[in-house]
Motif scaffolding. Sequence first.
Motif, short mmCIF file in Angstrom:
data_model
loop_
_atom_site.label_atom_id
_atom_site.label_comp_id
_atom_site.label_asym_id
_atom_site.label_seq_id
_atom_site.Cartn_x
_atom_site.Cartn_y
_atom_site.Cartn_z
N ILE A 1 0.86 -1.21 -0.01
CA ILE A 1 -0.10 0.06 -0.03
C ILE A 1 0.83 1.22 0.08
CG2 ILE A 1 -1.80 1.04 1.13
CD1 ILE A 1 -1.35 -2.35 2.07
N ARG A 2 0.59 2.13 -1.10
CA ARG A 2 1.70 3.22 -1.07
C ARG A 2 1.03 4.37 -0.04
NH1 ARG A 2 1.72 6.09 -6.50
NH2 ARG A 2 -0.27 6.32 -5.97
N ARG A 3 1.97 4.83 0.74
CA ARG A 3 1.56 5.96 1.83
C ARG A 3 0.72 6.89 1.33
NH1 ARG A 3 6.32 8.66 3.95
NH2 ARG A 3 6.36 9.80 2.28
N GLU A 4 0.73 7.40 0.12
CA GLU A 4 -0.26 8.51 -0.10
C GLU A 4 -1.67 7.94 -0.48
OE1 GLU A 4 0.95 8.84 -4.98
OE2 GLU A 4 2.54 9.49 -3.77
N ASP A 5 -1.71 6.67 -1.04
CA ASP A 5 -3.12 6.19 -1.12
C ASP A 5 -3.70 5.97 0.13
OD1 ASP A 5 -2.86 5.88 -3.83
OD2 ASP A 5 -1.99 3.84 -3.82
N LEU A 6 -2.99 5.51 1.31
CA LEU A 6 -3.40 5.48 2.63
C LEU A 6 -3.80 6.89 3.31
CD1 LEU A 6 -3.96 3.78 5.15
CD2 LEU A 6 -1.51 4.20 5.81
N GLU A 7 -3.07 7.89 3.03
CA GLU A 7 -3.53 9.27 3.41
C GLU A 7 -4.77 9.86 2.61
OE1 GLU A 7 -0.96 13.40 3.96
OE2 GLU A 7 -0.28 11.99 2.72
N GLU A 8 -4.74 9.45 1.39
CA GLU A 8 -6.08 9.98 0.76
C GLU A 8 -7.27 9.04 1.29
OE1 GLU A 8 -7.79 9.78 -3.76
OE2 GLU A 8 -5.61 10.22 -3.43
N PHE A 9 -7.17 7.87 1.29
CA PHE A 9 -8.27 6.93 2.02
C PHE A 9 -8.63 7.70 3.39
CE2 PHE A 9 -9.40 3.73 5.04
CZ PHE A 9 -10.32 3.22 4.46
#
Length: 70
Positions: free
Chosen positions: A57-65
């Motif tokens: 999981i990319r950190r930026e995808d987690l942040e957006e989620f």
Amino acid sequence: FEGGKMQNKRYSKIYELPYILDFKQTQSFLKIGRNTLLMLLQTGMLPAFRLGNRWRIRREDLEEFIENQL
């Protein structure tokens, strides 16, 4: 790695996370169960990719989620 074992580091801030997280790091950060995280990944609610049979999981995808959940 220390002594051949990976350190299980706790992260409290999103910017402290590595750029790409594994399943356990994501689960620990979100404080959710295994089945819940699998559901989020398999439905695409949390974007991720697989390397072999392991989720990443990319950190930026987690942040957006997280931002979309607020």
